[in-house]
Design a protein around this motif. Structure first.
Motif, short mmCIF file in Angstrom:
data_model
loop_
_atom_site.label_atom_id
_atom_site.label_comp_id
_atom_site.label_asym_id
_atom_site.label_seq_id
_atom_site.Cartn_x
_atom_site.Cartn_y
_atom_site.Cartn_z
N ARG A 120 0.83 -1.21 0.00
CA ARG A 120 0.00 0.00 0.00
C ARG A 120 0.86 1.26 0.00
N ARG A 121 0.30 2.30 -0.57
CA ARG A 121 0.98 3.59 -0.62
C ARG A 121 0.13 4.68 0.03
N ASP A 122 -1.15 4.40 0.25
CA ASP A 122 -2.07 5.43 0.73
C ASP A 122 -1.88 5.75 2.20
N ALA A 123 -1.46 4.78 3.00
CA ALA A 123 -1.33 4.97 4.45
C ALA A 123 -0.37 3.92 4.99
N ASN A 125 1.20 0.99 7.56
CA ASN A 125 0.73 -0.17 8.32
C ASN A 125 1.39 -0.17 9.69
N GLN A 204 6.92 3.18 -4.75
CA GLN A 204 6.72 2.17 -3.71
C GLN A 204 7.56 2.53 -2.48
N SER A 282 5.44 -2.30 -2.08
CA SER A 282 5.46 -1.11 -1.23
C SER A 282 5.30 -1.52 0.23
N ARG A 284 5.14 -0.02 3.43
CA ARG A 284 4.98 1.20 4.22
C ARG A 284 4.58 0.82 5.63
#
Length: 324
Positions: A120-123, A125, A204, A282, A284
């Protein structure tokens, strides 16, 4: 303290064993290769069956299990079997040794991986709200395999019956250290050859942790009696790949770095017998539980960490040249 480190002869294990030995702890490394080094003893084990090595766990203060075949390979059927079994079997047998100990250790740190989280790239973890998918169907099949390995690895630890031993699962991101053959050494090698540009689209996220903070976090978790379960070992500021590589170039003093498109990485991975997931997924990830528990990072930002790693890399190579 007496600390037993299973799989302690690998890149990450060496970071821990050197630092803990230098701090004056008694270090026992469980390894497939017998031998000894200053400040530590190596005891042979096969990572799957009980044996004389279990006497080292009985009466120890802490056990750290890092054992597992490297994932830096092609995901052939045989390699997949070894990747899964080396992780689950070693966790299972360490759990059995702790369960049988008359004086079990206070804490068991079990290696895991930040790869368990969804791409994910939006938020970011964290442990509380991070997305863990059973299958990442919209992504290449090897990514699904890696998530399955991560889940099985943790499950093997969770199923162990060790009521007197606190268990912590280390969801570890990329550990950055300047040693030969490390992830950072490989990435810096690309920069030194003018190839250290963005990989894929460069968007990413890269989750990382400086090796000194990894050691400090492990020590923190050994002594933090109220912390158990999954803990993310990652710096609090993951960055996109393009920025990550740019900061290595800046720290090294390289002006340019040629980018590598996804298809180039696929071709390179084929010939290097590895998988592009290690670069293109990605990751994150942020260390929610560590921060909430009061842990302070020495290297929270990548630019400072990259500068320190480049300086250490130069010092290590300079010493080697001077000793010849």
């Amino acid at each position: 303290m007496k600390i037993v480190i299973a799989g302690g002869s690998g890149q990450v294990g060496n970071c821990l064993s050197r630092a803990f030995a230098a701090a004056g702890h008694e270090i026992v490394v469980l390894s497939r290769r017998a031998g000894s080094s200053p400040g530590l003893r190596c005891v042979p084990w096969d990572g799957r069956t009980l044996g004389s090595w279990t006497s080292e766990i009985d009466g120890s203060d802490a056990v750290i299990n890092l054992a597992g075949r490297s994932v830096n390979c092609r995901y052939t059927q045989e390699n997949r079997r070894q990747i899964i079994e080396s992780r689950t079997e070693s966790a299972r047998v360490v759990g059995e040794a702790i369960a049988r100990a008359k004086r079990p250790p206070k804490v068991w740190l079990q290696a895991g991986t930040a790869t368990i989280y969804a791409d994910r790239r939006d938020a970011p973890n964290d442990e509380a709200a991070g997305i863990i998918l059973e299958h990442e169907t919209e992504f290449p099949e090897p990514w699904t395999f890696s998530v399955g390995v991560a889940r099985a690895w943790e499950r093997a630890c969770e199923e162990a019956r060790t009521p007197q031993t606190r268990r912590v699962i280390l969801r570890t991101s990329l550990v950055m250290n300047p040693d030969l053959g490390s992830v950072f050494d490989v990435l810096l090698g690309l920069v030194r050859r003018g190839l250290g540009g963005a990989m894929g689209d460069g968007g990413q996220f890269v989750s990382w942790i400086h090796h000194e903070d990894f050691v400090r976090a492990a020590d923190f978790l050994i002594n933090k009696d109220d912390l158990a379960g999954p803990v993310n070992l990652a710096a609090p500021n993951p960055v996109p790949n393009a920025e990550f590589m740019r900061e290595i170039r800046r720290a090294w003093g390289a002006r340019l770095g040629l980018p590598a498109a996804a298809w180039m990485l696929a071709v390179g991975a084929f010939f290097l017998r590895t998988e592009t997931e290690l670069i293109l997924k990605s990751r994150r990830v942020i260390p929610g539980r560590l921060l909430a528990s009061g842990f302070e990072f020495k290297f929270p930002e990548w630019p400072g960490a990259a500068k320190d790693l480049c300086e250490d890399w130069r010092r290590i190579r300079s010493r080697r040249r001077g000793s010849r």
